[in-house]
Enzyme design. Sequence first.
Site, PDB file in Angstrom:
ATOM      1  N   GLU A 116       1.574 -16.791  38.219  1.00 37.99           N
ATOM      2  CA  GLU A 116       2.428 -17.997  38.236  1.00 37.99           C
ATOM      3  C   GLU A 116       3.918 -17.562  37.372  1.00 37.99           C
ATOM      4  O   GLU A 116       4.740 -18.108  37.553  1.00 37.99           O
ATOM      5  CB  GLU A 116       1.857 -18.890  37.083  1.00 37.99           C
ATOM      6  CG  GLU A 116       1.967 -18.833  35.884  1.00 37.99           C
ATOM      7  CD  GLU A 116       0.785 -17.941  35.176  1.00 37.99           C
ATOM      8  OE1 GLU A 116       0.722 -17.861  33.826  1.00 37.99           O
ATOM      9  OE2 GLU A 116       0.157 -17.538  36.056  1.00 37.99           O
ATOM     10  N   CYS A 153      -5.470 -14.131  33.050  1.00 32.44           N
ATOM     11  CA  CYS A 153      -5.278 -13.578  31.847  1.00 32.44           C
ATOM     12  C   CYS A 153      -6.344 -13.996  30.987  1.00 32.44           C
ATOM     13  O   CYS A 153      -7.275 -13.451  31.128  1.00 32.44           O
ATOM     14  CB  CYS A 153      -3.877 -14.176  31.223  1.00 32.44           C
ATOM     15  SG  CYS A 153      -3.374 -13.410  29.867  1.00 32.44           S
ATOM     16  N   HIS A 180      -0.346 -12.576  35.172  1.00 30.50           N
ATOM     17  CA  HIS A 180       0.182 -13.931  35.419  1.00 30.50           C
ATOM     18  C   HIS A 180       0.687 -14.151  36.904  1.00 30.50           C
ATOM     19  O   HIS A 180       2.043 -13.774  36.945  1.00 30.50           O
ATOM     20  CB  HIS A 180       1.137 -14.348  34.433  1.00 30.50           C
ATOM     21  CG  HIS A 180       0.297 -14.465  32.963  1.00 30.50           C
ATOM     22  ND1 HIS A 180      -0.199 -15.570  32.750  1.00 30.50           N
ATOM     23  CD2 HIS A 180       0.199 -13.698  32.075  1.00 30.50           C
ATOM     24  CE1 HIS A 180      -0.514 -15.268  31.592  1.00 30.50           C
ATOM     25  NE2 HIS A 180      -0.251 -14.351  31.048  1.00 30.50           N
TER      26      HIS A 180
END
Length: 195
Positions: free
Chosen positions: A177, A77, A175
């Site tokens: 994650e 990001c 992202h």
Amino acid sequence: MKIAIIDYGAGNIQSILFALQRIGIEAVVTNNWKEIKNADKVIFPGVGEASSAMEKLIESGLHILIPTLKQPVLGICLGMQLLCKSSEEGATKGLGVFDVDILKFSNSVKVPQMGWNTIYQLKSSLFEGISEYEYMYLVHSYYAPKNSYAIAFTNYETEYATALRKDNFYGVQFHPEKSGVYGEKILKNFITMTN
């Protein structure tokens, strides 16, 4: 294997740590030059505003270290955007790893782009086992325009580079994650890739 997550007060560190733990990988969160330099893989996270994030990197001297790293580095990001030459956000000078100027989406679309969108034209072992047009989670108001480092694209107002690669440096705008099993697969691909 030693995984270092660069700590410069950048927001999404906990969720990256949790995602790595879910796939059985331990990481150290650090701003220590020696630890970062000696790590096998480095994750450069980021959520927030480009100019203030860059100020924090400069305060700690990390802006000098990061571009010199020789092991695989993954910018996520804002981390990806700071690896670029500049950003329109706060007229920020970046780290210059990628010769790319980060632009702002126009007011003709909802900003930030927030939620799930597809990635496609996937190149690089980073995306091994990931299908074309898989959905990833994004939250951003600024983007990398199409460029020669692009290894994946997304379309929102315009087609833009959602992942970059130059030598040992990788960057993803989305992202991983927060992108479920496929995002975790990308993190695993990064951790297990050879130099």
